[in-house]
Scaffold this active site. Sequence first.
Site, mmCIF file in Angstrom:
data_model
loop_
_atom_site.group_PDB
_atom_site.id
_atom_site.type_symbol
_atom_site.label_atom_id
_atom_site.label_comp_id
_atom_site.label_asym_id
_atom_site.label_seq_id
_atom_site.Cartn_x
_atom_site.Cartn_y
_atom_site.Cartn_z
ATOM 1 N N ASP A 64 12.490 -11.214 -12.562
ATOM 2 C CA ASP A 64 11.147 -11.134 -11.979
ATOM 3 C C ASP A 64 10.210 -10.190 -12.729
ATOM 4 O O ASP A 64 9.003 -10.296 -12.622
ATOM 5 C CB ASP A 64 11.238 -10.695 -10.498
ATOM 6 N N HIS A 65 10.758 -9.282 -13.509
ATOM 7 C CA HIS A 65 9.911 -8.287 -14.175
ATOM 8 C C HIS A 65 9.391 -8.765 -15.533
ATOM 9 O O HIS A 65 8.196 -8.803 -15.775
ATOM 10 C CB HIS A 65 10.694 -6.984 -14.386
ATOM 11 N N ASP A 119 16.858 -1.127 -8.645
ATOM 12 C CA ASP A 119 15.406 -1.089 -8.545
ATOM 13 C C ASP A 119 15.063 -0.195 -7.355
ATOM 14 O O ASP A 119 15.681 -0.301 -6.284
ATOM 15 C CB ASP A 119 14.841 -2.496 -8.326
ATOM 16 N N ARG A 380 2.570 1.389 -6.441
ATOM 17 C CA ARG A 380 2.463 2.505 -7.402
ATOM 18 C C ARG A 380 1.171 2.413 -8.198
ATOM 19 O O ARG A 380 0.782 1.314 -8.594
ATOM 20 C CB ARG A 380 3.647 2.489 -8.382
ATOM 21 N N SER A 535 10.409 4.973 -10.293
ATOM 22 C CA SER A 535 11.340 3.876 -10.551
ATOM 23 C C SER A 535 12.782 4.341 -10.759
ATOM 24 O O SER A 535 13.048 5.505 -11.044
ATOM 25 C CB SER A 535 10.835 3.126 -11.778
ATOM 26 N N ARG A 537 14.585 3.202 -13.170
ATOM 27 C CA ARG A 537 14.958 2.816 -14.538
ATOM 28 C C ARG A 537 15.827 3.892 -15.191
ATOM 29 O O ARG A 537 15.402 5.033 -15.381
ATOM 30 C CB ARG A 537 13.720 2.485 -15.367
HETATM 31 C C1 MIC Z 1 8.983 -0.271 -10.753
HETATM 32 O O1 MIC Z 1 8.387 -0.701 -9.787
HETATM 33 O O2 MIC Z 1 8.709 0.813 -11.291
HETATM 34 C C2 MIC Z 1 10.133 -1.079 -11.297
HETATM 35 C C3 MIC Z 1 9.704 -1.642 -12.579
HETATM 36 O O3 MIC Z 1 10.426 -2.147 -10.434
HETATM 37 C C4 MIC Z 1 11.333 -0.154 -11.435
HETATM 38 C C5 MIC Z 1 12.473 -0.694 -12.161
HETATM 39 C C6 MIC Z 1 12.306 -0.709 -13.635
HETATM 40 O O4 MIC Z 1 11.782 0.222 -14.221
HETATM 41 O O5 MIC Z 1 12.788 -1.677 -14.217
HETATM 42 C C7 MIC Z 1 11.847 0.406 -10.115
HETATM 43 O O6 MIC Z 1 11.102 0.478 -9.183
HETATM 44 O O7 MIC Z 1 12.998 0.859 -10.055
HETATM 45 FE FE1 SF4 Z 2 8.313 -5.499 -9.204
HETATM 46 FE FE2 SF4 Z 2 8.733 -2.869 -9.003
HETATM 47 FE FE3 SF4 Z 2 6.289 -3.924 -8.709
HETATM 48 FE FE4 SF4 Z 2 8.094 -4.342 -6.867
HETATM 49 S S1 SF4 Z 2 7.227 -2.378 -7.441
HETATM 50 S S2 SF4 Z 2 6.712 -5.874 -7.727
HETATM 51 S S3 SF4 Z 2 9.962 -4.516 -8.084
HETATM 52 S S4 SF4 Z 2 7.526 -3.928 -10.567
#
Ligand code: MIC
Ligand code: SF4
Length: 649
Positions: A64-65, A119, A380, A535, A537
Amino acid sequence: MGDSVTYKILKEHLVAGEISKGKPISLKIDQVLTQDATGTMVYLQLEAMGIDKIKVPVAVAYIDHNTLQTSFRNPDDHIFLQTSAAKYGAIFSRPGNGICHQLHLERFGVPGATLIGSDSHTPTGGGLGMISMGTGGLDVAAVMAGENYEVNTPEVVEVRLSGKLNKPYVMAMDVILEVLRLIGVKGGLGKVFEYTGSGVSYLSLTERATITNMGAELGATTSVFPSDGETKRFLKAQKRDNVWKEIIADDDAGYDSLIEIDLSKLEPLVAKPFSPGSVVPIKELKGTPVDQVCIGSCTNSSYTTLALVANILKGNRVAENVSLTVSPGSKQAFSMISSDGSLTSMIDSGARILESVCGPCIGMGQAPKSGGVSIRTFNRNFKGRSGTDDAQVYLCSPVSAACMALKGEIIDPRDFSLDINMPTEPEEFIINDNMFIFPPKDGIDVEVIKGPNIKPIPLGENLADKIDAKILLKLEDNISTDDIMPAGGKVLPLRSNIPAISEFVFSGIDKDFYKRAKKFGSSVIVGAENYGQGSSREHAAIAPMFLGIKAVIAKSIARIHRKNLINYGILPLLFKNSDDYAKCNADDNVQIVGLTDILDGVNEVICKIVHDDGAKDEIALVLEISLREKSILEQGGFLPYIKGKQKKG
Ligand code: MIC
Ligand code: SF4
């Protein structure tokens, strides 16, 4: 004293340890989820562990990313994940099927179960009465390999809801923005937020999920709602009510603290740039011109939400100065807005319809214009996350966002006459699981396809007795993992290639960081409060490890990031006295000795500082670790630790 929902679920899954505030406990995990941007590491880690088959009952690998395919890298990751899922026994969710959290809620979540996901928004499942936690990829891989999950017993905060939301003007998003306004982005460290009270019954399941999803922004371990009649209704409409069970707190359940919110008194709120915790009433910002509005993300993209947005847009025109995008959270939501005419209303109003993926939320397309004001229904708004460094990103509810798209400026939705039909929760969702691929019974012969961008995971070194290193950066409060390891269309395709992605560590803060880290070989980072928020990550730990970062010294460190640091052999050290932060400066040299003598529990270590001008200081640091974390650090990380364990049998 009776049990909260949180304690009931924790007790049912307790394998080791004692449920006592702050103490480490090991939990049996029922389900895991991965997404592509963190998932390639998970499957590389599984491969490195030499596992044949996933040992957890339900594992789902979502894409999805990283769906913007501007080179071979992302599609190579997709096929790697598809073949790995088949080999190891995970369900694979194809790109376009939807965002992991929305899909998991719809099709797999089970009240009372435990879920971990690579995630940070995995707590979405809390809306369904699950204990679902975000964590680093390596923790997920370990659980897939048969390990239990270790977490510190959280404090449980009761969030008692009374009254009823003044819908459509005030929505579930405003509830979580209110909690963020009250306690801020680090107010949830070490805590679970459990929602109780008469107000709960007026919130639909997907509204509850909006709240638990964005509870991640509190730095919380997770958030949870009871599993009640509404949970059953949702599962029935998903044709899954066979998994429903009631889970409600005992009347005399004990909680560690209380937050009371009268839903009827809430007003439309917005988080200002650049923190989900900078929350103010929308009316304070009235009249600010808007350039972009993005509706969607795992926070706000259920069918009912989108149908409501469509009712607002119907027969109207998106303002000339605004680009409006809508990304449905799942194929199910997409299909339902297309069959009930909502999609037509959106398209006719001038909305740009995107795939059912994360998209603009993670900077995968739709970067705002220079200095642009972007209104998003996401969770975010860290600086630069949208792909445009000086863009001003605000977070608010889908109703507020839709009104702003039509008006072309920030407007309190109560000033917009919304003479609309409120969509009702569907009695039956359109169910079509054909974008899931279920694994074969035995995947042993499946060939895993690995493109040229997919590189082996670097391993850490055994813990040395001494750190003698340079402070490469001294940072402010609330440094996010987006600051440490940026995302976006350029960097995300390198998620499977640590040597390449490490060139971007801290690139938004210090463009020479990579060069300096390489030059000094051994270094430390000094952070302030809530270092590593956001996140899950693990790249924000692996890439620094790869660049020789030995320790992070901070006033406080966010839960998931702390775990990731330990998983990659980086010491998470805290100032014993936070005023000592002032004694550390970039370019100082630090010396810490006696590390091979550390014990489980609270260790105090002495850190000698040699300043740039030759002057010296000495400060005390604290390293608080569990027995398991101690062994992990000693062996240079979680991967060598698990491999060692497997060897011993
Ligand atoms: C995000 O919302 O920051 C992400 C991208 O979904 C991350 C995961 C990632 O960095 O791949 C998260 O929330 O953990
Ligand atoms: Fe995707 Fe993270 Fe954004 Fe949710 S917050 S839509 S998991 S990138």
